[in-house]
Design an enzyme around this catalytic site. Structure first.
Site, PDB file in Angstrom:
ATOM      1  CD1 TRP A  79     -21.407 -14.943 -54.373  1.00  0.00           C
ATOM      2  CD2 TRP A  79     -23.099 -16.821 -53.573  1.00  0.00           C
ATOM      3  NE1 TRP A  79     -20.657 -16.092 -54.616  1.00  0.00           N
ATOM      4  CE2 TRP A  79     -21.522 -17.175 -54.333  1.00  0.00           C
ATOM      5  CE3 TRP A  79     -23.946 -17.667 -53.718  1.00  0.00           C
ATOM      6  CZ2 TRP A  79     -21.417 -18.104 -55.286  1.00  0.00           C
ATOM      7  CZ3 TRP A  79     -24.038 -19.192 -54.275  1.00  0.00           C
ATOM      8  CH2 TRP A  79     -22.886 -19.459 -54.252  1.00  0.00           C
TER       9      TRP A  79
ATOM     10  CG  ASP B 242     -27.047 -18.268 -48.460  1.00  0.00           C
ATOM     11  OD1 ASP B 242     -25.904 -19.081 -47.521  1.00  0.00           O
ATOM     12  OD2 ASP B 242     -26.708 -18.049 -49.621  1.00  0.00           O
TER      13      ASP B 242
ATOM     14  CE  LYS C 164     -17.900 -18.382 -48.567  1.00  0.00           C
ATOM     15  NZ  LYS C 164     -17.509 -18.035 -49.762  1.00  0.00           N
TER      16      LYS C 164
HETATM   17  C1  LMR Z   1     -17.940 -14.985 -52.608  1.00  0.00           C
HETATM   18  O1  LMR Z   1     -18.860 -14.536 -52.664  1.00  0.00           O
HETATM   19  O2  LMR Z   1     -16.586 -14.428 -53.095  1.00  0.00           O
HETATM   20  C2  LMR Z   1     -17.747 -16.260 -52.113  1.00  0.00           C
HETATM   21  O3  LMR Z   1     -19.311 -16.840 -52.347  1.00  0.00           O
HETATM   22  C3  LMR Z   1     -17.235 -17.001 -53.170  1.00  0.00           C
HETATM   23  C4  LMR Z   1     -17.689 -17.557 -54.961  1.00  0.00           C
HETATM   24  O4  LMR Z   1     -17.420 -18.993 -55.252  1.00  0.00           O
HETATM   25  O5  LMR Z   1     -18.046 -16.963 -55.287  1.00  0.00           O
END
Ligand code: LMR
Length: 398
Positions: free
Chosen positions: A130, A211, A246
């Site tokens: 992420w 996570d 989520k």
């Molecule tokens: C994503 O990866 O799209 C989500 O976790 C939302 C975000 O805040 O990035």
């Protein structure tokens, strides 16, 4: 101070979300930001959340501060959800949980804590991960490094490379693992692989930071924490970040948690006090409403049952859309094998679409996906599936 400051680009994912909102194309499709959408393309409030909110509205007595650690009744409920009731970590008081503003808030407190306890420690994240992991830990002053995760040729986990990299990590460093529904790839280790990961992480003396942002979105509430539990069996110390964004659909309420696992109850409460200190120095107290919703639901048997049913509906719809998309793409073209999409878990799929294919989809069809080829499967529904499949098949055959 401000005169010579240069603007910096905002977060690319959030920029994509805004761009989609402003796009007037009536047939636009949002496969960008990771938010669940139903078959009508909406992100509605879960009915069980509405019920809990009306109870809260009736019974709430005060808007007083709830303290840095947040609502005390939240911690045991989230621990039970993650580990199951009467898990030894709970009965031995070797786990302590503090409420945080969302999973991101939990990650930031974890970063602050790592920096406070061992400023030399680096945090290792998967490549890819992420994108905000980098910003959050950099903001906490912790150096971030990556380990291999994704095998682009096979659209699979680069497991051997991952293990080799873990074997090289210095003892005392932190390794971030996604509990399930890996963001952005959707590729999770198998249980056998989790076993091996847990052994190597423990042998190397690394601190696992897990996570857990999508519990219930992969295979089920229990199934999605099997890997996490294997890690906790092998490693005496760990940090776990939880997001309720989520699985409760509480994105803008900012509700999450940080759990500290230690070898002894005393270590656990000592580290917990340090986490509370980081919180006090950062945002002082978390907001109360999201935690009130989650505790109201989890503490009540009927509401909890309803929540599990509503969560299962979201999960099932995503599974169905994965299967339908692959079926459609297969029927339209034999150019590429997309069957790997059905093996991926959670909201996301690393679709294998190239940056230029993603660009083509946006420019020609107002279909929004992340540059990396990550698509949010929850953005697909029965009304846009056909058009999306046609567009993807056109993009890959150009
Ligand atoms: C994503 O990866 O799209 C989500 O976790 C939302 C975000 O805040 O990035």
């Amino acid at each position: 101070m401000f005169e010579n400051v240069k603007a910096i680009p905002g977060d690319a994912l959030l920029a994509l979300m805004m761009e989609f909102k402003q796009d007037p194309t009536p047939t636009k499709i949002d496969l960008g930001v990771g938010v669940y959408k139903d078959d009508a393309g909406l992100t509605p409030i879960l009915p069980v959340v509405k019920k809990a909110e009306s109870l809260i509205l009736e019974n709430e007595q005060s808007k007083g501060y709830i303290g840095p650690a947040g609502a005390p009744e939240l911690a045991p409920l989230l621990q039970g959800l993650m580990l199951g009731e009467n898990h030894p970590l709970i009965t031995e008081k070797r786990i302590a949980t503090t409420q945080t503003p969302g999973g991101t808030g939990a990650l930031r407190v974890a970063g602050d804590l790592v920096n406070a306890l061992n400023p030399e420690a680096k945090i290792w994240v998967s490549d890819p991960t992420w994108s905000n992991h980098f910003h959050v830990f950099a903001g906490a002053g912790v150096e971030v490094r990556t380990y291999p995760y994704y095998d682009a040729q096979q659209n699979a986990l680069a497991f051997d490379n991952m293990l080799d990299a873990i074997r090289q990590m210095p003892a005392g460093d932190v390794i971030l693992l996604h509990a399930s529904c890996h963001n952005p790839t959707g590729i999770d280790p198998t249980l056998e692989q989790w076993k091996q990961i847990s052994e190597v992480v423990s042998e190397r003396g690394l601190l696992p930071l897990i996570d857990c942002a999508y519990q219930g979105f992969g295979d089920g509430l229990e199934e999605d924490v099997q890997g996490l539990k294997l890690i906790l069996e092998k490693c005496p110390e760990a940090l776990i970040t939880t997001s309720c964004s989520k699985n409760f659909g509480l994105y803008n309420e900012r509700i999450g948690a940080l759990s500290i696992v230690a070898a002894q109850a005393e270590h656990c409460s000592n580290v917990f006090s340090q986490a509370c200190n980081c919180i006090r120095a950062n945002y002082s107290n978390p907001p109360a409403h999201g935690a009130a919703i989650v505790t109201t639901i989890l503490a009540d048997t009927t509401l909890r049952q309803q929540w599990e049913t509503e969560l299962a509906e979201m999960r099932t719809r995503i599974h169905r859309m994965r299967t339908e998309l692959v079926k459609n793409l297969d029927a339209l073209s034999s150019e590429r094998d997309f069957s790997f999409i059905t093996a991926q878990k959670g909201m996301f799929s690393y679709s294998g679409l190239s940056k230029s294919e993603v660009k083509y989809l946006k420019e020609k069809y107002a279909i929004y996906a992340v540059d990396s080829g990550r698509i949010n499967i929850a953005g697909i529904n029965d009304s846009n599936l056909e058009r999306l499949s046609q567009a993807i098949s056109e993009a890959i055959s150009r």
